[in-house]
Scaffold this motif. Structure first.
Motif, PDB file in Angstrom:
ATOM      1  N   ASP A  27      -4.293  16.103 -17.160  1.00  0.00           N
ATOM      2  CA  ASP A  27      -4.905  15.726 -15.879  1.00  0.00           C
ATOM      3  C   ASP A  27      -5.413  14.297 -15.985  1.00  0.00           C
ATOM      4  O   ASP A  27      -5.060  13.569 -16.912  1.00  0.00           O
ATOM      5  N   ARG A  60      -8.730  13.480 -16.260  1.00  0.00           N
ATOM      6  CA  ARG A  60     -10.155  13.681 -16.511  1.00  0.00           C
ATOM      7  C   ARG A  60     -10.825  12.484 -17.176  1.00  0.00           C
ATOM      8  O   ARG A  60     -12.043  12.391 -17.219  1.00  0.00           O
ATOM      9  N   ARG A  70      -2.448  19.061 -13.677  1.00  0.00           N
ATOM     10  CA  ARG A  70      -3.388  19.176 -12.560  1.00  0.00           C
ATOM     11  C   ARG A  70      -3.784  17.778 -12.101  1.00  0.00           C
ATOM     12  O   ARG A  70      -3.829  16.843 -12.904  1.00  0.00           O
ATOM     13  N   ALA A  71      -4.137  17.659 -10.839  1.00  0.00           N
ATOM     14  CA  ALA A  71      -4.406  16.339 -10.264  1.00  0.00           C
ATOM     15  C   ALA A  71      -5.860  15.912 -10.396  1.00  0.00           C
ATOM     16  O   ALA A  71      -6.192  14.778 -10.078  1.00  0.00           O
ATOM     17  N   HIS A  72      -6.753  16.794 -10.842  1.00  0.00           N
ATOM     18  CA  HIS A  72      -8.166  16.438 -10.796  1.00  0.00           C
ATOM     19  C   HIS A  72      -8.563  15.497 -11.927  1.00  0.00           C
ATOM     20  O   HIS A  72      -7.908  15.422 -12.964  1.00  0.00           O
ATOM     21  N   GLY A  73      -9.677  14.786 -11.697  1.00  0.00           N
ATOM     22  CA  GLY A  73     -10.208  13.860 -12.687  1.00  0.00           C
ATOM     23  C   GLY A  73     -10.443  12.491 -12.092  1.00  0.00           C
ATOM     24  O   GLY A  73      -9.809  12.112 -11.103  1.00  0.00           O
ATOM     25  N   PRO A  74     -11.367  11.708 -12.695  1.00  0.00           N
ATOM     26  CA  PRO A  74     -11.751  10.413 -12.126  1.00  0.00           C
ATOM     27  C   PRO A  74     -10.862   9.246 -12.533  1.00  0.00           C
ATOM     28  O   PRO A  74     -11.019   8.152 -12.003  1.00  0.00           O
ATOM     29  N   ASP A  79       0.910  21.080 -10.732  1.00  0.00           N
ATOM     30  CA  ASP A  79       0.014  22.069 -10.135  1.00  0.00           C
ATOM     31  C   ASP A  79       0.037  23.382 -10.921  1.00  0.00           C
ATOM     32  O   ASP A  79       0.214  24.466 -10.364  1.00  0.00           O
ATOM     33  N   ARG A 116      -2.015  25.781 -13.799  1.00  0.00           N
ATOM     34  CA  ARG A 116      -3.339  26.027 -14.371  1.00  0.00           C
ATOM     35  C   ARG A 116      -3.294  26.112 -15.897  1.00  0.00           C
ATOM     36  O   ARG A 116      -4.283  25.857 -16.565  1.00  0.00           O
TER      37      ARG A 116
END
Length: 367
Positions: free
Chosen positions: A3, A5, A33-37, A52, A54
């Motif tokens: 990701d 992150r 996954r696409a999340h993170g800063p 996408d 998990r």
């Protein structure tokens, strides 16, 4: 990669993607996954594809479809626990898979329950047996060869590309502006950065800071996030230093923090090749690091460029932090800089993947 992150492995992969794209290759960052800063520089024309998924297992089918559709020349995987999924997905394709081991494998395995350890080791040995591997330091490469029973020449040492020309210039300016005589009574701003988990040893660092009996103006700044933050905050409170320990969270301005700090401290229990330690040295900071499995000793050239202390030795770490009060800023020599310079280190990765330095000919990848 997993990701965005913002960990060291992810930051290096983004830096590599951007530098390789600037050389004319079509580059795509594939993440579970696409999340993170963590942000990708839009000027580098790096594509992104999100599976996408998990879990690593769930990513296999999506990655296989992407590989079959776009047929990239190479697939660089990091961290290495994703390697078996990439190798499995790449079967019956023309894509060559390369694995970048971002840590020290024996230490990672030791931290797992025995069932997970056995599964991970079996996947590394058998599903990835024909995959070429890279490690971040000579010590980590030797450890990887031992764990997987591989000939040493099957593993390439790949220094982290983390020093930009701007960072080095800012560090040199900082060194030049530092007075020849330092005031030993000045307030100290000790900086550390990393995930708040057991590997990074932030609990040891807080205990060492408390053992310093810090002066009123002294501060310990910890940049990073993780599951252990509540426990670490409670530890600082128990030791009576909560008002002098600042948890900064994930920071995109870490270089600016380094240029404002007095010293940098790395208290890890194990590492791959800590990029933050390299950047701290490049910024001119006096540093102390634990001689943990991984590359800290290699970065410091066995103590030439900074202090090394035993892992989990609170008193030795505290004494080294106290000694930093009397050290002026300085930078390593140019040969050291080139090893971790973004351009030179990226050349090393391109050699590893048998790609030319410029004008790549890989196919475009999916948006």
């Amino acid at each position: 990669m997993p990701d965005f992150r913002g960990g060291g492995a992810e930051q290096v992969m983004v830096t590599l993607a951007q530098e390789i794209a600037r050389r004319g290759f079509d580059v795509c960052l594939v993440v579970l996954r696409a999340h993170g800063p963590l942000a990708v520089d839009g000027s580098a024309a790096v594509h992104q594809h999100v599976l996408d998924a998990r879990t690593t297992r769930a990513a296999v089918s999506g990655l296989r479809r992407w590989l079959q559709a776009w047929q990239p020349q190479v697939l660089l995987v990091s961290p290495s626990h994703l390697g078996w999924a990439a190798a499995w997905a790449a079967r019956a394709t023309t894509t060559r898979v390369f694995i970048r081991e971002a840590s020290t494998l024996s230490a990672e395995l030791a931290a797992l329950p025995w069932t997970q350890r056995w599964i991970r080791l079996a996947a590394e040995k058998y599903l990835c047996r024909n995959v070429r591997r890279g490690a971040l330091s000579h010590r980590a490469a030797a450890d990887l060869a031992h764990c997987l029973r591989l000939p040493p020449d099957r593993i390439c040492v790949l220094p982290n590309p983390v020093i930009s020309a701007t960072l080095w210039q800012r560090g040199a300016h900082r060194v030049a502006q530092t007075p020849a005589a330092l005031d030993p009574n000045r307030p100290m701003r000790y900086l550390s950065a990393g995930r708040l988990d057991r590997q990074k040893g932030m609990d040891v660092l807080i205990r060492a800071f408390a053992a310093l009996k810090p002066r009123p103006g002294d501060r310990l700044l910890i940049a990073g996030e993780g599951a252990e933050r509540p426990a670490l905050e409670a530890l600082a409170n128990t030791l009576g230093v909560a008002s002098q320990v600042e948890f900064l969270g994930y920071r995109v301005d870490l270089i600016d923090l380094m240029l404002e700090a007095s010293a940098f401290v790395l208290a890890s229990r194990w590492e791959g090749l800590p990029g933050v330690l390299i950047q701290a040295l490049a910024s001119g900071l006096p540093v102390v690091a634990t001689d943990a499995p991984g590359g800290a000793a290699e970065i410091l050239e066995q103590g030439r460029w900074g202090r090394l202390v035993p892992v989990e030795d609170v008193h030795a770490l505290s004494a080294a932090m106290q000694a930093l009060r009397y050290e002026r800023p300085g930078q390593p020599d140019d040969a050291w800089r080139q090893r971790y310079d973004i351009v030179h280190a990226t050349d090393r990765y391109l050699d590893f993947m048998d790609l030319p330095y410029r004008n790549g000919d890989s196919r475009p990848c999916a948006e």
